[in-house]
Design a protein around this motif. Structure first.
Motif, PDB file in Angstrom:
ATOM      1  N   SER A  94      15.456  17.249 -10.269  1.00 34.06           N
ATOM      2  CA  SER A  94      14.835  16.816 -11.538  1.00 34.06           C
ATOM      3  C   SER A  94      13.319  16.950 -11.523  1.00 34.06           C
ATOM      4  N   ALA A  95      12.814  17.844 -10.712  1.00 31.95           N
ATOM      5  CA  ALA A  95      11.372  18.085 -10.648  1.00 31.95           C
ATOM      6  C   ALA A  95      11.125  19.590 -10.607  1.00 31.95           C
ATOM      7  N   LEU A  96       9.935  19.973 -10.993  1.00 28.14           N
ATOM      8  CA  LEU A  96       9.508  21.365 -10.881  1.00 28.14           C
ATOM      9  C   LEU A  96       8.688  21.515  -9.614  1.00 28.14           C
ATOM     10  N   LEU A  97       9.127  22.392  -8.732  1.00 29.67           N
ATOM     11  CA  LEU A  97       8.403  22.668  -7.501  1.00 29.67           C
ATOM     12  C   LEU A  97       7.802  24.066  -7.610  1.00 29.67           C
ATOM     13  N   ALA A  98       6.493  24.170  -7.428  1.00 31.79           N
ATOM     14  CA  ALA A  98       5.800  25.450  -7.553  1.00 31.79           C
ATOM     15  C   ALA A  98       4.943  25.694  -6.317  1.00 31.79           C
ATOM     16  N   VAL A  99       5.019  26.907  -5.831  1.00 37.52           N
ATOM     17  CA  VAL A  99       4.126  27.376  -4.768  1.00 37.52           C
ATOM     18  C   VAL A  99       3.305  28.504  -5.376  1.00 37.52           C
ATOM     19  N   VAL A 100       2.030  28.270  -5.540  1.00 39.57           N
ATOM     20  CA  VAL A 100       1.161  29.202  -6.253  1.00 39.57           C
ATOM     21  C   VAL A 100       0.095  29.710  -5.296  1.00 39.57           C
ATOM     22  N   ASN A 101       0.050  31.017  -5.093  1.00 38.82           N
ATOM     23  CA  ASN A 101      -0.987  31.632  -4.275  1.00 38.82           C
ATOM     24  C   ASN A 101      -2.158  32.025  -5.154  1.00 38.82           C
ATOM     25  N   ASP A 102      -3.322  31.640  -4.716  1.00 32.48           N
ATOM     26  CA  ASP A 102      -4.536  31.944  -5.473  1.00 32.48           C
ATOM     27  C   ASP A 102      -5.403  32.861  -4.628  1.00 32.48           C
ATOM     28  N   ASP A 114      -8.852  37.321   0.526  1.00 33.24           N
ATOM     29  CA  ASP A 114      -8.687  35.914   0.882  1.00 33.24           C
ATOM     30  C   ASP A 114      -7.658  35.270  -0.047  1.00 33.24           C
ATOM     31  N   ILE A 115      -6.576  34.773   0.549  1.00 28.55           N
ATOM     32  CA  ILE A 115      -5.501  34.153  -0.210  1.00 28.55           C
ATOM     33  C   ILE A 115      -5.366  32.703   0.222  1.00 28.55           C
ATOM     34  N   SER A 116      -5.265  31.813  -0.742  1.00 27.75           N
ATOM     35  CA  SER A 116      -5.031  30.402  -0.454  1.00 27.75           C
ATOM     36  C   SER A 116      -3.857  29.934  -1.304  1.00 27.75           C
ATOM     37  N   THR A 117      -3.237  28.843  -0.874  1.00 26.90           N
ATOM     38  CA  THR A 117      -1.985  28.394  -1.493  1.00 26.90           C
ATOM     39  C   THR A 117      -2.148  27.018  -2.105  1.00 26.90           C
ATOM     40  N   LEU A 118      -1.513  26.838  -3.247  1.00 26.70           N
ATOM     41  CA  LEU A 118      -1.459  25.559  -3.939  1.00 26.70           C
ATOM     42  C   LEU A 118       0.000  25.146  -4.072  1.00 26.70           C
ATOM     43  N   TRP A 119       0.292  23.919  -3.661  1.00 29.05           N
ATOM     44  CA  TRP A 119       1.645  23.380  -3.802  1.00 29.05           C
ATOM     45  C   TRP A 119       1.638  22.371  -4.950  1.00 29.05           C
ATOM     46  N   VAL A 120       2.585  22.522  -5.869  1.00 30.89           N
ATOM     47  CA  VAL A 120       2.617  21.703  -7.077  1.00 30.89           C
ATOM     48  C   VAL A 120       4.013  21.108  -7.242  1.00 30.89           C
ATOM     49  N   CYS A 121       4.053  19.839  -7.626  1.00 30.59           N
ATOM     50  CA  CYS A 121       5.315  19.178  -7.982  1.00 30.59           C
ATOM     51  C   CYS A 121       5.102  18.447  -9.305  1.00 30.59           C
ATOM     52  N   ALA A 122       5.948  18.754 -10.273  1.00 31.41           N
ATOM     53  CA  ALA A 122       5.803  18.173 -11.605  1.00 31.41           C
ATOM     54  C   ALA A 122       7.055  17.382 -11.966  1.00 31.41           C
ATOM     55  N   ARG A 123       6.842  16.159 -12.438  1.00 25.52           N
ATOM     56  CA  ARG A 123       7.909  15.336 -13.006  1.00 25.52           C
ATOM     57  C   ARG A 123       7.540  15.001 -14.444  1.00 25.52           C
ATOM     58  N   ARG A 125       6.298  12.400 -15.754  1.00 24.41           N
ATOM     59  CA  ARG A 125       5.075  11.628 -15.968  1.00 24.41           C
ATOM     60  C   ARG A 125       4.053  11.831 -14.853  1.00 24.41           C
ATOM     61  N   LEU A 126       4.252  12.819 -14.021  1.00 22.16           N
ATOM     62  CA  LEU A 126       3.353  12.990 -12.876  1.00 22.16           C
ATOM     63  C   LEU A 126       3.266  14.453 -12.483  1.00 22.16           C
ATOM     64  N   LEU A 127       2.047  14.898 -12.227  1.00 24.33           N
ATOM     65  CA  LEU A 127       1.815  16.230 -11.671  1.00 24.33           C
ATOM     66  C   LEU A 127       0.999  16.060 -10.399  1.00 24.33           C
ATOM     67  N   ILE A 128       1.550  16.522  -9.281  1.00 21.58           N
ATOM     68  CA  ILE A 128       0.883  16.469  -8.000  1.00 21.58           C
ATOM     69  C   ILE A 128       0.552  17.899  -7.578  1.00 21.58           C
ATOM     70  N   SER A 129      -0.700  18.134  -7.254  1.00 15.87           N
ATOM     71  CA  SER A 129      -1.108  19.434  -6.714  1.00 15.87           C
ATOM     72  C   SER A 129      -1.857  19.181  -5.406  1.00 15.87           C
ATOM     73  N   ALA A 130      -1.579  20.021  -4.417  1.00 16.41           N
ATOM     74  CA  ALA A 130      -2.182  19.846  -3.099  1.00 16.41           C
ATOM     75  C   ALA A 130      -2.587  21.202  -2.552  1.00 16.41           C
ATOM     76  N   ARG A 131      -3.699  21.222  -1.834  1.00 16.15           N
ATOM     77  CA  ARG A 131      -4.200  22.488  -1.280  1.00 16.15           C
ATOM     78  C   ARG A 131      -4.960  22.211   0.012  1.00 16.15           C
ATOM     79  N   LEU A 132      -5.151  23.263   0.795  1.00 16.84           N
ATOM     80  CA  LEU A 132      -5.943  23.184   2.018  1.00 16.84           C
ATOM     81  C   LEU A 132      -7.371  23.660   1.800  1.00 16.84           C
ATOM     82  N   GLN A 133      -7.549  24.633   0.925  1.00 18.99           N
ATOM     83  CA  GLN A 133      -8.866  25.212   0.649  1.00 18.99           C
ATOM     84  C   GLN A 133      -9.137  25.176  -0.849  1.00 18.99           C
TER      85      GLN A 133
END
Length: 339
Positions: A94-102, A114-123, A125-133
């Motif tokens: 019941s969530a959207l899981l996204a792996v987005v390369n930027d 140079d490629i970096s990655t963003l991990w996203v989880c959407a529900r 009422r909540l959007l969580i995005s996490a990255r290293l760079q």
């Protein structure tokens, strides 16, 4: 004197929160700190409002905090540590899981790898995005939110993020196309320098970008056919539209890579033709010099019986003989190599 700690002013980087926003219907996003974010997570308010929290995975406590305080699917944490980071969006619990390369684009060169990655989880009422760079597309999304752009759902934020990434990729395609046009003009004017290495590097980077940035069609198709129940029809429509636009950009990237490949082949053919002409010249010179060397070798022997040594016309006879053999060898060489 009161020495109690005011938790409302705790360190905003307490658990790796870079920035957070709270969205209410019809209002622009309100930036919140870590204390407000924790309170909103623990005591939900208006059922129509939602949060966007952008986290720094380089923070030591970030992942542990997400596992303890956020109701995220296990697949999200598995994606943080998996080796394959292909761009994808899928429906998980019941969530959207996204792996987005930027991509970090450097305008001082043709294109950056140079490629970096963003991990996203959407529900709902909540959007969580996490990255290293730091990521360029996320920063563009943050600028849009701070500029007052309104969003009705977390999925609309995700769609905006995909479009921002597409704009970054469009800039790469445009910048690379200009450089390729310049090299092609040099090729047409027969002014080639170190462009082969430049084209080779650009082509390798474009192939890598295409592999990492292209959305997985299987997961996307499953999501669009069976979206979460909380996902609004407008969100599904916008998601489909944004992925189609992104696919067009990837096609442009592929076409540009093929154009560079053809240009490389044409440059290689021109260089091969130049090498053949040089080799032909050296061969003709060698063939023309062969009779002279042979005759000079025979008449230069320090032995008795050398012909024409006592003949007063011997020199001119040898000149005529060498000229005849040279003419015959030259005609044979030109006829041989012209075929």
């Amino acid at each position: 004197m009161n020495h109690s700690i005011d938790h409302s002013h705790q360190d905003p980087d307490l658990f790796g929160l870079l920035y957070g926003f709270r969205f209410r219907p019809g209002e622009k996003g309100e930036q919140i700190d870590s204390a407000t974010a924790l309170q909103a997570l623990q005591q939900p308010g208006d059922p129509e409002e939602f949060l966007w929290l952008h986290l720094n995975l380089a923070h030591a406590a970030c992942e542990r905090w997400m596992q303890a305080h956020l109701d995220l699917p296990e697949e999200f944490f598995e994606a943080l540590h998996e080796g394959s980071r292909s761009t994808r969006i899928e429906h998980v619990d019941s969530a959207l899981l996204a792996v987005v390369n930027d991509v970090v684009f450097n305008f001082s060169s043709m294109v950056s790898s140079d490629i970096s990655t963003l991990w996203v989880c959407a529900r709902s009422r909540l959007l969580i995005s996490a990255r290293l760079q730091p990521l360029h597309s996320v920063d563009k999304l943050r600028s849009s939110v701070k500029a007052g752009e309104r969003f009705r759902s977390p999925s609309e934020l995700l769609v905006h993020l995909l479009r921002d990434q597409g704009e970054v990729l469009t800039q790469i395609v445009r910048k690379t196309s200009i450089s390729v046009d310049h090299i092609e003009d040099q090729l047409l004017s027969s002014r080639l320098s170190t462009n082969r290495a430049e084209l080779g590097a650009a082509r390798r980077v474009l192939v890598r970008l295409q592999r990492l940035l292209a959305l997985e069609p299987g997961s996307l198709l499953r999501l669009l056919n069976r979206p979460p129940q909380w996902l609004q029809k407008e969100d599904v429509k916008e998601l489909r539209k944004s992925t189609e636009e992104f696919a067009l950009i990837i096609n442009d990237l592929t076409a540009l890579g093929e154009r560079i490949k053809l240009l490389q082949e044409e440059i290689a053919a021109n260089l091969n033709e130049q090498s053949n002409r040089t080799l032909f010249t050296l061969t003709v010179v060698t063939v023309l010099a062969l009779p002279i060397n042979i005759i000079a070798g025979f008449f230069g022997m320090n032995v008795g019986g050398v012909p024409l040594s006592q003949d007063p016309e011997g020199f001119w006879i040898l000149v005529a003989l060498v000229a005849t053999f040279t003419l015959i060898a030259g005609r044979w060489a030109f006829r041989k190599f012209s075929n």
